[in-house]
Design an enzyme around this catalytic site. Structure first.
Site, mmCIF file in Angstrom:
data_model
loop_
_atom_site.group_PDB
_atom_site.id
_atom_site.type_symbol
_atom_site.label_atom_id
_atom_site.label_comp_id
_atom_site.label_asym_id
_atom_site.label_seq_id
_atom_site.Cartn_x
_atom_site.Cartn_y
_atom_site.Cartn_z
ATOM 1 N N ARG A 159 0.830 -1.331 -0.015
ATOM 2 C CA ARG A 159 -0.091 -0.095 0.159
ATOM 3 C C ARG A 159 0.769 1.124 0.064
ATOM 4 O O ARG A 159 0.382 2.286 -0.480
ATOM 5 C CB ARG A 159 -0.753 -0.195 1.221
ATOM 6 N N HIS A 181 6.126 -8.756 -7.092
ATOM 7 C CA HIS A 181 4.925 -8.138 -7.475
ATOM 8 C C HIS A 181 4.789 -6.554 -7.174
ATOM 9 O O HIS A 181 5.398 -6.228 -6.093
ATOM 10 C CB HIS A 181 3.718 -8.673 -6.624
ATOM 11 N N TYR A 236 0.337 -2.470 -5.108
ATOM 12 C CA TYR A 236 -1.181 -2.209 -5.583
ATOM 13 C C TYR A 236 -1.495 -0.894 -5.927
ATOM 14 O O TYR A 236 -2.415 -0.562 -6.782
ATOM 15 C CB TYR A 236 -2.395 -2.655 -4.654
ATOM 16 N N HIS A 245 -0.054 -4.633 -11.843
ATOM 17 C CA HIS A 245 -1.627 -4.316 -12.235
ATOM 18 C C HIS A 245 -1.654 -3.156 -13.099
ATOM 19 O O HIS A 245 -1.055 -2.095 -12.906
ATOM 20 C CB HIS A 245 -2.437 -4.166 -11.010
ATOM 21 N N GLU A 254 -0.780 -8.144 -15.323
ATOM 22 C CA GLU A 254 -1.707 -9.276 -14.959
ATOM 23 C C GLU A 254 -3.132 -8.879 -15.306
ATOM 24 O O GLU A 254 -3.589 -7.757 -15.363
ATOM 25 C CB GLU A 254 -1.847 -8.960 -13.348
ATOM 26 N N ASP A 275 -4.592 -14.481 -13.763
ATOM 27 C CA ASP A 275 -5.232 -14.717 -12.189
ATOM 28 C C ASP A 275 -6.485 -15.316 -12.432
ATOM 29 O O ASP A 275 -7.264 -14.841 -13.221
ATOM 30 C CB ASP A 275 -5.284 -13.380 -11.599
ATOM 31 N N HIS A 308 -9.506 -13.348 -10.704
ATOM 32 C CA HIS A 308 -9.593 -12.265 -11.810
ATOM 33 C C HIS A 308 -10.389 -12.689 -13.136
ATOM 34 O O HIS A 308 -11.495 -11.817 -13.483
ATOM 35 C CB HIS A 308 -8.361 -11.370 -12.104
ATOM 36 N N HIS A 336 -1.642 -16.783 -11.424
ATOM 37 C CA HIS A 336 -1.947 -16.545 -10.046
ATOM 38 C C HIS A 336 -3.186 -17.614 -9.903
ATOM 39 O O HIS A 336 -4.229 -17.670 -10.525
ATOM 40 C CB HIS A 336 -2.458 -15.371 -10.055
ATOM 41 N N ASP A 365 -12.900 -9.267 -7.127
ATOM 42 C CA ASP A 365 -11.569 -9.517 -7.016
ATOM 43 C C ASP A 365 -11.286 -9.854 -5.227
ATOM 44 O O ASP A 365 -10.767 -8.924 -4.709
ATOM 45 C CB ASP A 365 -10.668 -8.289 -7.230
ATOM 46 N N HIS A 384 -10.212 -12.939 -3.197
ATOM 47 C CA HIS A 384 -9.752 -14.365 -3.273
ATOM 48 C C HIS A 384 -10.099 -15.238 -2.324
ATOM 49 O O HIS A 384 -10.376 -14.872 -1.154
ATOM 50 C CB HIS A 384 -8.253 -14.440 -3.220
ATOM 51 N N GLU A 430 -2.392 -16.975 -4.195
ATOM 52 C CA GLU A 430 -2.617 -15.643 -3.363
ATOM 53 C C GLU A 430 -3.793 -15.891 -2.516
ATOM 54 O O GLU A 430 -4.647 -15.001 -2.590
ATOM 55 C CB GLU A 430 -2.654 -14.548 -4.413
HETATM 56 ZN ZN ZN Z 1 -6.784 -10.167 -6.762
HETATM 57 FE FE FE Z 2 -3.382 -11.913 -8.674
HETATM 58 FE FE FE Z 3 -1.769 -9.113 -8.411
#
Ligand code: ZN
Ligand code: FE
Ligand code: FE
Length: 276
Positions: free
Chosen positions: A37, A67, A70, A107, A142, A176, A179, A211, A224, A226, A256
């Protein structure tokens, strides 16, 4: 053999993640390049990175995935935010050379009302500024759930970005499962059709990693969220078909799912059995 791992915390450094992965039966893993974050990167330790690189080679790991945070939004409406995101991307990619030949996943971003075409153009421009011919990292876009104004909810969005990238051989895609299902693709009912569509629009040769996540929500929900394997709307059977699919089975799979290490170890063992 199935290449599978999970997301790990990078708090104890690079080599510690490699040892943790081995402990839970993984031969790949993913980590955040910096606080997911926030934005501050830890000081990278070249000796620690070299120790991980040696371990990955010795234990024949599949490529690992770094990764991006976000919050990185290369297609933000505000130029100041975009330029900050471009700096983070460029800084991350230079650090990645401490871990040569791995993957860097991000992303694509949210176009926040500018439209997908404008968003894709911003993202491609950022990549064109950040990539260089001698880099060893492959950058992965992604596939997204299509939440809000996310770019990457449709395979076509990724195509639009790739078409404008100059060093296209440095860029691939990470699919993913949560996703893609949330975005409305029929991953549960017709995996072959989804992959045929991916191949037609993006090209399967671009697909570098998966993913592997269940989803708390039904197909097309664009949420989204998971879920653990078998505890969501996709289900164990459909996810087993993903790891067994001939077009996918040699790729690195990364969980994930909402788990601590013992939960990840159990899912890795389960999927290794299901992949046989
Ligand atoms: Zn996600
Ligand atoms: Fe992912
Ligand atoms: Fe991701």
């Amino acid at each position: 053999m199935l290449h599978i791992g999970c997301h790990l915390s990078s708090a104890r450094g690079f080599a510690a993640m490699g040892r943790q992965a081995l402990d839970i039966g993984a031969d790949t893993f993913q980590f955040f390049t910096r606080n997911p974050r926030g934005s501050r990167a830890r000081e990278a330790d070249p000796a620690d990175a070299a120790a991980l690189t040696a371990l990955l080679r010795e234990k024949a790991f599949a490529p690992i995935i770094a990764h991006a945070p976000y919050t990185l939004n290369l297609c933000a409406a505000d130029e100041e935010r975009r330029s900050f995101a471009r700096e983070v991307l460029s800084d991350d990619l230079h650090r990645m050379e401490l871990l040569p030949g791995q993957y860097y996943n991000f992303h694509p971003g949210s176009h926040v009302g500018q439209g997908t075409a404008a968003g894709a153009a911003h993202i491609a421009r950022a990549l064109n500024a950040a990539l260089w011919p001698g880099m060893t990292t492959t950058v992965l876009l992604e596939t997204m759930a299509g939440k809000g104004s996310e770019v990457g909810g449709r395979f076509q969005d990724l195509r639009e970005i790739l078409d404008q990238v100059e060093l296209a051989e440095k860029v691939g895609v990470c699919l993913d499962t949560c996703h893609v299902s949330d975005a409305g693709y029929d991953l549960i009912g017709d995996l072959d059709a989804v992959l045929t569509e991916f191949d037609r629009v993006v090209g399967l040769s671009r697909l570098k990693a998966v993913h592997l996540n269940d989803s708390l929500n039904p197909p097309g929900s664009r949420k989204d969220r998971h879920a653990r394997i078998g505890e969501g709307c996709i289900g164990t059977e459909a996810l087993a078909r993903v790891v067994r699919h001939p077009a996918l089975r040699n790729l690195p799979f990364c969980l994930e799912t909402p788990n601590e290490l013992p939960g990840y170890a159990a899912e890795i063992a389960l999927l290794r059995r299901l992949a046989e």
